[in-house]
Design an enzyme around this catalytic site. Structure first.
Site, PDB file in Angstrom:
ATOM      1  N   ASP A 105       5.932  -1.198  25.360  1.00 11.31           N
ATOM      2  CA  ASP A 105       7.077  -2.103  25.514  1.00 11.31           C
ATOM      3  C   ASP A 105       7.530  -2.614  24.150  1.00 11.31           C
ATOM      4  O   ASP A 105       6.767  -2.601  23.181  1.00 11.31           O
ATOM      5  CB  ASP A 105       6.688  -3.305  26.382  1.00 11.31           C
ATOM      6  CG  ASP A 105       6.355  -2.892  27.803  1.00 11.31           C
ATOM      7  OD1 ASP A 105       6.798  -1.819  28.235  1.00 11.31           O
ATOM      8  OD2 ASP A 105       5.650  -3.670  28.470  1.00 11.31           O
TER       9      ASP A 105
HETATM   10  N1  URA Z   1       1.388  -1.833  29.849  1.00 11.13           N
HETATM   11  C1  URA Z   1       2.393  -2.715  29.691  1.00 11.13           C
HETATM   12  O1  URA Z   1       2.633  -3.541  30.546  1.00 11.13           O
HETATM   13  N2  URA Z   1       3.117  -2.642  28.545  1.00 11.13           N
HETATM   14  C2  URA Z   1       2.862  -1.775  27.556  1.00 11.13           C
HETATM   15  O2  URA Z   1       3.541  -1.778  26.535  1.00 11.13           O
HETATM   16  C3  URA Z   1       1.800  -0.873  27.735  1.00 11.13           C
HETATM   17  C4  URA Z   1       1.078  -0.913  28.880  1.00 11.13           C
END
Ligand code: URA
Length: 250
Positions: A105
């Site tokens: 993310d």
């Molecule tokens: N899980 C999430 O919620 N976000 C990420 O960036 C990676 C794994």
């Protein structure tokens, strides 16, 4: 994606930047069978045929990179408005077809692998492969054995059942309380870690990926920095993907 001809020849390892400039100016380089003389010529490695002194140059370069992804950049090949992880790599990596393996993310930090090898990329993400990813998490509230058991059992989310995951509580502190934990998952669904924590009543405040399969984040890489994978790292990654060692690696 186009790139300067002299830069591409240097990337291929044909010679130093000043050497390849001389060769081009000296008429030793041809593109699609026509001799060229401008080192700044715009070259498309995916489409144009290149030769040096009459000998075809194979433009296929397979590179593998580890990045310490910073917060604030998207894991995407490109975006019209926001910076992406590809913007942190030199332009030739895009020309080589280097792509991130999976995604983190925008606000997540930590290890992100890139590879030009589409098969390796695909295999590492395949759900049946069960490649482990370990995240360090700061979450709202006090977490304990109850949450560890829920994660170990697997958590039902609205659109899928997350498989059992290992949750280790490292510390509960502060006022209001927050929990520092490490979680290891074997899938990679959209927002998976955040959603698993939210399902147990704890919002994720910070998320950092510590490892991807056999590879640990390099503590010497500052956020936003990257480096090529070492030979043993690539070998371990290919093994995790069920692939034989790369040619020339043994
Ligand atoms: N899980 C999430 O919620 N976000 C990420 O960036 C990676 C794994």
């Amino acid at each position: 994606m186009k790139i300067r001809l002299d830069r591409w020849l240097t990337t291929l390892g044909a010679g130093s930047r000043s050497e390849v400039k001389q060769w081009i100016r000296g008429g030793q380089v041809a593109v699609d069978g026509r001799t060229v003389s401008d080192p700044a010529l715009s070259f498309d490695p995916a489409a144009d045929r290149l030769s040096l002194r009459g000998k075809a140059l194979d433009g296929r370069i397979v590179r593998h990179v580890m990045m310490n992804k910073p917060a604030g950049v998207l894991t995407a090949a490109r975006d019209p408005k926001q910076p992406t992880v590809m913007d942190l790599l030199p332009a030739e990596y895009r020309s080589m077809g280097c792509m991130p393996v999976g995604r983190l993310d925008k606000d997540t930090t930590g290890i992100l692998i890139f590879t030009c090898d589409g098969e390796l990329n695909h295999r590492l993400l395949s759900p049946g492969r069960h490649v482990e990813k370990c995240y360090r998490v700061i979450a709202e509230g006090r977490m304990g054995p109850q949450e560890t058991a829920l994660f170990a059992h697997g958590i039902h989310l609205s659109d899928f059942d997350a498989q059992p995951a290992k949750l280790e509580i490292l510390r509960v502190a502060g006022d209001p309380e927050t929990t520092l934990a490490e979680v290891t998952i074997i899938e990679g669904k959209f927002h998976q870690v955040k959603r698993m924590f939210a399902a147990t009543g704890h919002e994720v405040l910070q998320l950092h990926r510590r490892s991807f399969g056999p590879l640990e984040a390099d503590p010497d890489l500052p956020e936003g920095a990257w480096r090529e994978l070492k030979e043993d790292e690539l070998r371990a990654l290919r093994q995790a993907a069920g692939m034989a060692p790369a040619e020339g690696a043994e």
